[in-house]
Design a protein around this motif. Structure first.
Motif, mmCIF file in Angstrom:
data_model
loop_
_atom_site.group_PDB
_atom_site.id
_atom_site.type_symbol
_atom_site.label_atom_id
_atom_site.label_comp_id
_atom_site.label_asym_id
_atom_site.label_seq_id
_atom_site.Cartn_x
_atom_site.Cartn_y
_atom_site.Cartn_z
ATOM 1 N N LEU A 133 0.823 -1.207 0.000
ATOM 2 C CA LEU A 133 0.000 0.000 0.000
ATOM 3 C C LEU A 133 0.860 1.261 0.000
ATOM 4 O O LEU A 133 0.515 2.248 -0.662
ATOM 5 C CB LEU A 133 -0.927 -0.003 1.222
ATOM 6 N N PHE A 134 1.980 1.229 0.727
ATOM 7 C CA PHE A 134 2.855 2.400 0.747
ATOM 8 C C PHE A 134 3.475 2.639 -0.630
ATOM 9 O O PHE A 134 3.504 3.771 -1.121
ATOM 10 C CB PHE A 134 3.963 2.198 1.791
ATOM 11 N N ARG A 135 3.935 1.557 -1.266
ATOM 12 C CA ARG A 135 4.637 1.686 -2.556
ATOM 13 C C ARG A 135 3.683 2.038 -3.701
ATOM 14 O O ARG A 135 4.004 2.882 -4.552
ATOM 15 C CB ARG A 135 5.369 0.385 -2.870
ATOM 16 N N ASP A 136 2.494 1.414 -3.733
ATOM 17 C CA ASP A 136 1.605 1.564 -4.887
ATOM 18 C C ASP A 136 0.535 2.632 -4.700
ATOM 19 O O ASP A 136 -0.050 3.083 -5.693
ATOM 20 C CB ASP A 136 0.918 0.220 -5.200
ATOM 21 N N THR A 137 0.235 3.008 -3.455
ATOM 22 C CA THR A 137 -0.863 3.948 -3.238
ATOM 23 C C THR A 137 -0.412 5.214 -2.520
ATOM 24 O O THR A 137 -0.558 6.324 -3.028
ATOM 25 C CB THR A 137 -1.986 3.256 -2.417
ATOM 26 N N PHE A 138 0.120 5.030 -1.302
ATOM 27 C CA PHE A 138 0.436 6.201 -0.479
ATOM 28 C C PHE A 138 1.525 7.075 -1.104
ATOM 29 O O PHE A 138 1.381 8.291 -1.199
ATOM 30 C CB PHE A 138 0.861 5.739 0.916
ATOM 31 N N LYS A 139 2.611 6.425 -1.559
ATOM 32 C CA LYS A 139 3.744 7.207 -2.080
ATOM 33 C C LYS A 139 3.412 7.908 -3.402
ATOM 34 O O LYS A 139 3.611 9.125 -3.506
ATOM 35 C CB LYS A 139 4.962 6.296 -2.245
ATOM 36 N N PRO A 140 2.872 7.196 -4.420
ATOM 37 C CA PRO A 140 2.627 7.906 -5.691
ATOM 38 C C PRO A 140 1.435 8.858 -5.655
ATOM 39 O O PRO A 140 1.423 9.852 -6.390
ATOM 40 C CB PRO A 140 2.389 6.761 -6.686
ATOM 41 N N LEU A 141 0.428 8.578 -4.818
ATOM 42 C CA LEU A 141 -0.789 9.396 -4.836
ATOM 43 C C LEU A 141 -0.821 10.469 -3.772
ATOM 44 O O LEU A 141 -1.607 11.424 -3.888
ATOM 45 C CB LEU A 141 -2.018 8.488 -4.666
ATOM 46 N N TRP A 142 -0.002 10.336 -2.716
ATOM 47 C CA TRP A 142 -0.058 11.334 -1.639
ATOM 48 C C TRP A 142 1.302 11.923 -1.335
ATOM 49 O O TRP A 142 1.462 13.147 -1.358
ATOM 50 C CB TRP A 142 -0.645 10.695 -0.376
ATOM 51 N N LEU A 143 2.279 11.073 -1.057
ATOM 52 C CA LEU A 143 3.566 11.578 -0.590
ATOM 53 C C LEU A 143 4.313 12.359 -1.675
ATOM 54 O O LEU A 143 4.734 13.505 -1.449
ATOM 55 C CB LEU A 143 4.422 10.421 -0.085
ATOM 56 N N ASP A 144 4.463 11.741 -2.853
ATOM 57 C CA ASP A 144 5.223 12.410 -3.927
ATOM 58 C C ASP A 144 4.567 13.712 -4.391
ATOM 59 O O ASP A 144 5.265 14.734 -4.529
ATOM 60 C CB ASP A 144 5.396 11.443 -5.108
ATOM 61 N N PRO A 145 3.234 13.751 -4.644
ATOM 62 C CA PRO A 145 2.620 15.043 -5.017
ATOM 63 C C PRO A 145 2.709 16.086 -3.926
ATOM 64 O O PRO A 145 2.894 17.280 -4.214
ATOM 65 C CB PRO A 145 1.161 14.655 -5.300
ATOM 66 N N THR A 146 2.609 15.665 -2.652
ATOM 67 C CA THR A 146 2.709 16.632 -1.555
ATOM 68 C C THR A 146 4.108 17.227 -1.476
ATOM 69 O O THR A 146 4.273 18.446 -1.300
ATOM 70 C CB THR A 146 2.346 15.944 -0.221
ATOM 71 N N VAL A 147 5.120 16.377 -1.614
ATOM 72 C CA VAL A 147 6.501 16.872 -1.611
ATOM 73 C C VAL A 147 6.727 17.822 -2.786
ATOM 74 O O VAL A 147 7.377 18.871 -2.661
ATOM 75 C CB VAL A 147 7.491 15.687 -1.654
ATOM 76 N N ALA A 148 6.158 17.462 -3.947
ATOM 77 C CA ALA A 148 6.313 18.326 -5.123
ATOM 78 C C ALA A 148 5.624 19.667 -4.907
ATOM 79 O O ALA A 148 6.127 20.717 -5.334
ATOM 80 C CB ALA A 148 5.726 17.623 -6.349
#
Length: 227
Positions: free
Chosen positions: A52-67
């Motif tokens: 869930l972290f690799r396929d959902t949380f990171k690409p849909l929440w973490l990476d866009p938020t950092v960007a």
């Protein structure tokens, strides 16, 4: 017989150990079974958390938020999406705080449930209702007298599906008393339901037996590997 490495033997032996631990429950509940049970639950939780972290949380929440925070230049639609996610995520965390702020978490839950219902309901109707009905209609449409011409096995099977579905629905229709023709149809529905439950139970038992045979063959192969 292909040569096996020491690492493969160790992992296979570990799998045999946990298999025997699970089988020990046939005697009674014991610490070995508890160990295997906790290992299965722990490994499953760890696997799904990483997935869930690799396929959902990171690409849909973490990476866009950092960007967004670093000013990487997101599009207007993605910026609105990220800000909405941030606000709803903060609202959800208010459940941990409690008090009046906890009410805001209902907004997040409402969005989650609403989006889930909007996605899953059309998908279920399309998959489990529309496609099933369309398949039957297409087969019957190929015959000039579909309900008379039962020489085709496909037409006869689909006739059974339609009669079983309608009689099963009649059994669960409690607004009308089950008497006369309607009562007979409801009783026919009970027969179809019992046959369906029996076939499902038999299929489940055969599936479990297939798993047991696979485990026994695994133990046999392990003995051949060791000796």
């Amino acid at each position: 017989m292909p040569e096996t490495s020491l690492v493969q033997v160790i992992w296979t032996t570990l799998a045999v150990f946990f298999t025997l631990c699970i089988f020990s429950f046939l005697y009674k509940d014991n610490p070995l079974y508890k160990i295997a049970e906790h290992v299965v639950v722990g490994v499953s939780n760890g696997y799904w958390m990483i997935l869930l972290f690799r396929d959902t949380f990171k690409p849909l929440w973490l990476d866009p938020t950092v960007a967004l925070v670093t000013g990487a230049g997101l599009s207007t639609e993605l910026t609105i999406f990220v800000i909405s996610n941030l606000i709803l995520s903060i609202f959800m965390l208010f459940r941990l705080v409690g008090g009046n702020l906890a009410v805001l978490s209902r907004w997040s839950m409402a969005v989650v449930l609403g989006v889930s219902a909007g996605v899953l309901i059309p998908l279920s109707v399309q998959t489990y209702m529309y496609e099933q009905l369309k398949g039957n209609v297409l087969v019957f449409g190929a015959f000039p007298f579909p309900f008379v011409s039962v020489s085709s096995q496909a037409a006869f099977n689909n006739l059974l599906i339609i009669v079983g579905s309608l009689s099963g629905l009649a059994y669960f229709f409690f607004s009308k008393e089950h008497k006369g023709f309607f009562g007979g149809t409801a009783k026919l529905g009970i027969w179809f339901l019992m046959i369906g439950f029996g076939a499902t139970f038999g299929y489940t038992v055969m599936g479990r037996l297939s798993l047991l045979i696979g485990r026994i063959e695994f133990l046999r192969d392990w003995l051949g590997m060791i000796f």
